[in-house]
Design a protein around this motif. Sequence first.
Motif, PDB file in Angstrom:
ATOM      1  N   PRO A 135      -1.997  -3.593  12.171  1.00  0.00           N
ATOM      2  CA  PRO A 135      -1.358  -4.849  11.807  1.00  0.00           C
ATOM      3  C   PRO A 135       0.129  -4.710  11.447  1.00  0.00           C
TER       4      PRO A 135
ATOM      5  N   CYS B  82      -1.871   4.448   7.240  1.00  0.00           N
ATOM      6  CA  CYS B  82      -1.942   3.596   6.055  1.00  0.00           C
ATOM      7  C   CYS B  82      -3.381   3.525   5.554  1.00  0.00           C
TER       8      CYS B  82
ATOM      9  N   LEU C 253      -4.785   1.262   3.866  1.00  0.00           N
ATOM     10  CA  LEU C 253      -5.367  -0.076   3.753  1.00  0.00           C
ATOM     11  C   LEU C 253      -5.890  -0.615   5.093  1.00  0.00           C
TER      12      LEU C 253
ATOM     13  N   ALA D 296       0.858  -1.180   0.000  1.00  0.00           N
ATOM     14  CA  ALA D 296       0.000   0.000   0.000  1.00  0.00           C
ATOM     15  C   ALA D 296       0.895   1.232   0.000  1.00  0.00           C
TER      16      ALA D 296
HETATM   17  S1  FES Z   1      -1.102  -2.411   4.200  1.00  0.00           S
HETATM   18 FE1  FES Z   1      -0.568  -0.860   5.625  1.00  0.00          FE
HETATM   19  S2  FES Z   1      -1.397  -1.520   7.513  1.00  0.00           S
HETATM   20 FE2  FES Z   1      -1.904  -3.107   6.094  1.00  0.00          FE
END
Ligand code: FES
Length: 102
Positions: free
Chosen positions: A81, A63, A65, A49
């Motif tokens: 995560p 983030c 995502l 991401a």
């Molecule tokens: S892709 Fe960034 S926290 Fe999952």
Amino acid sequence: MSEAQKIANLSDVKPGKMFRATIDGQAILLANIDSEIFAIDDMCTHEDASLYRGALKGHCVECPLHGSHFDFRTGKPDGNPATEAVKTYSVEIRDDEIFICL
Ligand code: FES
């Protein structure tokens, strides 16, 4: 340490905003926070991401995502995560140009 390379002009990174630039094929995310320029890897360490698509919140980028927040000062995520820090780069300002060391 490698030689500093120009990555952007100072005017590209507006106050309170992020700017993505590529250097040697690598996407780097710059941010102008309280008139200080920071540089980290653009790619989240959890999955693929672009952090550039996330939101700047204080000294962190969220983030897009899964919502981990990465601190521009340390590269560290605030929690799951993501568990691994993104790489940070030292920034040099020369006149109106931004340089980083890869
Ligand atoms: S892709 Fe960034 S926290 Fe999952």
